[in-house]
Design an enzyme around this catalytic site. Structure first.
Site, short mmCIF file in Angstrom:
data_model
loop_
_atom_site.label_atom_id
_atom_site.label_comp_id
_atom_site.label_asym_id
_atom_site.label_seq_id
_atom_site.Cartn_x
_atom_site.Cartn_y
_atom_site.Cartn_z
N TYR A 142 25.90 7.73 20.27
CA TYR A 142 25.53 9.15 20.40
C TYR A 142 24.06 9.33 20.77
O TYR A 142 23.64 10.40 21.18
CB TYR A 142 25.82 9.91 19.10
CG TYR A 142 27.29 10.06 18.78
CD1 TYR A 142 28.27 9.60 19.65
CD2 TYR A 142 27.71 10.66 17.60
CE1 TYR A 142 29.61 9.72 19.36
CE2 TYR A 142 29.07 10.79 17.31
CZ TYR A 142 30.01 10.31 18.19
OH TYR A 142 31.35 10.44 17.89
N LYS A 191 34.02 -3.44 15.76
CA LYS A 191 34.91 -3.90 16.83
C LYS A 191 34.29 -5.20 17.35
O LYS A 191 33.96 -5.34 18.54
CB LYS A 191 35.01 -2.80 17.91
CG LYS A 191 36.05 -3.05 18.98
CD LYS A 191 37.48 -2.93 18.48
CE LYS A 191 38.46 -3.26 19.60
NZ LYS A 191 39.84 -3.45 19.11
N ASP A 223 40.47 -0.58 14.89
CA ASP A 223 41.86 -0.19 15.18
C ASP A 223 42.75 -0.44 13.97
O ASP A 223 43.59 0.38 13.61
CB ASP A 223 42.38 -0.89 16.45
CG ASP A 223 41.90 -2.32 16.59
OD1 ASP A 223 41.02 -2.74 15.82
OD2 ASP A 223 42.42 -3.04 17.47
N ASP A 247 32.55 8.88 12.70
CA ASP A 247 32.90 10.25 13.08
C ASP A 247 34.42 10.40 13.05
O ASP A 247 34.97 11.35 12.50
CB ASP A 247 32.36 10.50 14.50
CG ASP A 247 32.39 11.97 14.88
OD1 ASP A 247 32.78 12.79 14.03
OD2 ASP A 247 32.04 12.29 16.03
N ASP A 251 37.05 11.87 9.53
CA ASP A 251 37.99 13.00 9.68
C ASP A 251 39.40 12.56 9.29
O ASP A 251 40.13 13.30 8.64
CB ASP A 251 38.01 13.51 11.13
CG ASP A 251 37.00 14.63 11.33
OD1 ASP A 251 36.04 14.68 10.53
OD2 ASP A 251 37.15 15.42 12.27
#
Ligand code: NAD
Length: 357
Positions: A142, A191, A223, A247, A251
């Site tokens: 970001y 990852k 994943d 992020d 959620d």
């Protein structure tokens, strides 16, 4: 003890829910013999209306001098058509930057009394859900180099994920310290089978794990983590991860607990006051009607007591009062099922405050 707490009530339901968190903090002060000095500060739409800017200098100055900041929510349709630099969200980003908040903590807990609100099957949530996602907040993709360029096949766009050892180490430390006060388990999500930034992330986390005997440490690919969160969320205690993965996963994790009105958060920086706020927004659709659930803000106040003021016993007392109130069957409109008469925002706050001991 005496503590200075900056209050940013904000817009929409912000003033209603912060009012109830203040009621709960005042009761906590009474029971445990502390004095909380509250300073009301403007930010967001109300600051635009009164002063013409979403983040007045005075708000930043007083927040920096306070022991902690408690925020309701900012924004609403009234300010949606203003230019970017005058939008309420600018205040939110500005205060996070001014306080150097690099760690975002989002607990997700399924209260036994709200089991029916969990979208997962009974068997999956039978062993309970009580985890915290620790998300890196000021680095990664970001904030990396991005742009567009002309390639062989037309226009290309790119974003870059970049993490330094220092950035990884400081978020890792927060996660391990937190795990020590919980069930002593850290899962670091990356990852590393593909991304170089994840390989450095993993190396640094392993270094911290080596210095933290007694903490059960696991690496997990993102994943797999997305799948495990709905397959068996009870396996997680503290999850630590990058800005992008956090992020998305925070959620996903929050969804398992029922209502958005239940979820608190803390954002922490180095040697600066932490900022505590519910994860939801200003809910303009129900503002001023006494319908908002104040629990997310009250639980944010509990996080403030624990993380910024070091008042663990007091934080637990607030959390226990919330749990007891829910177990007694009290529900605001967002949680009330068929046949359950909802209580108002104020009634919920009063019921929680009177159970603090
Ligand atoms: P929202 O979270 O405000 O509302 C989404 C839905 O959840 C609405 O139906 C609302 O009524 C309900 N809800 C939210 N909090 C609740 C609570 N405590 N009790 C009961 N119901 C609750 O999201 P939105 O509608 O997308 O955004 C509204 C405004 O809030 C926008 O201006 C947005 O920019 C702003 N916002 C601010 C923050 C923040 O201040 N940190 C975060 C998100 C959104």
């Amino acid at each position: 003890m005496e503590y200075n707490i900056a209050l940013i009530r904000g817009d929409g339901i912000g003033p209603e829910i912060v009012g109830e968190a203040v009621r709960v903090l005042e009761k906590t002060g009474e029971v445990f013999s502390h004095r909380f000095h509250f300073t009301d500060l403007l930010m967001g739409g109300c600051a635009i209306d009164r002063i013409g800017t979403p983040l007045p200098d005075e708000t930043v100055e007083i927040c920096l001098k306070s022991d902690a900041v408690l925020l309701g929510a900012v924004g609403g349709p009234k300010w949606d058509s203003l230019p970017g630099h005058l939008r309420p969200e600018k205040g939110l980003l500005g205060i996070r930057a001014a306080l150097g908040l690099y760690a975002n903590l989002r607990p997700a807990r399924l209260y036994p009394a709200l089991k029916d609100a969990c979208p997962l099957k009974d068997g999956v949530c039978a062993s309970g859900i009580d985890l915290v996602v620790v998300r890196e907040l000021t680095g990664g993709i970001y904030f990396g180099v991005r742009g567009r360029r002309q390639g062989k096949n037309g226009q290309e766009a790119f974003d870059t994920e970049c993490y330094s050892e220092k950035e990884i180490a400081r978020i890792g430390k927060i996660a391990f310290d937190l795990a020590r006060s919980r069930r002593a388990k850290v899962t670091s999500i990356d990852k590393a089978n593909v991304l170089e930034s994840s390989r450095l992330w993993r190396e640094v986390m392993h270094g911290i794990a080596g210095q933290n005997a007694g903490i059960d440490y696991t690496d997990m690919l993102v994943d797999n983590a997305a799948m495990q969160l709905v397959r068996d969320p009870s396996q997680f205690d503290v999850i630590v991860t990058s800005n992008l993965f956090g992020d998305i996963l925070s959620d996903e994790a929050s969804m398992v607990t029922g209502s958005i009105g239940m979820l608190p958060s803390a954002s922490l920086g180095e040697g600066r006051p932490g900022l505590y706020e519910p994860i939801h927004g200003s809910a303009p659709d129900i503002a001023g009607r006494g319908m908002a659930n104040p629990v997310a803000t009250i639980l944010s106040a509990a996080m403030l007591l624990r993380s910024s003021l070091g008042l663990e016993k007091e934080a637990r007392a607030v959390e226990a009062a919330v749990e007891e109130t829910l177990a007694a069957g009290l529900r605001t409109a967002d949680l009330a099922g068929p046949g359950c008469a909802p209580v108002s925002t104020g009634e919920m706050g009063v019921e929680i405050a009177r159970r603090i001991r």
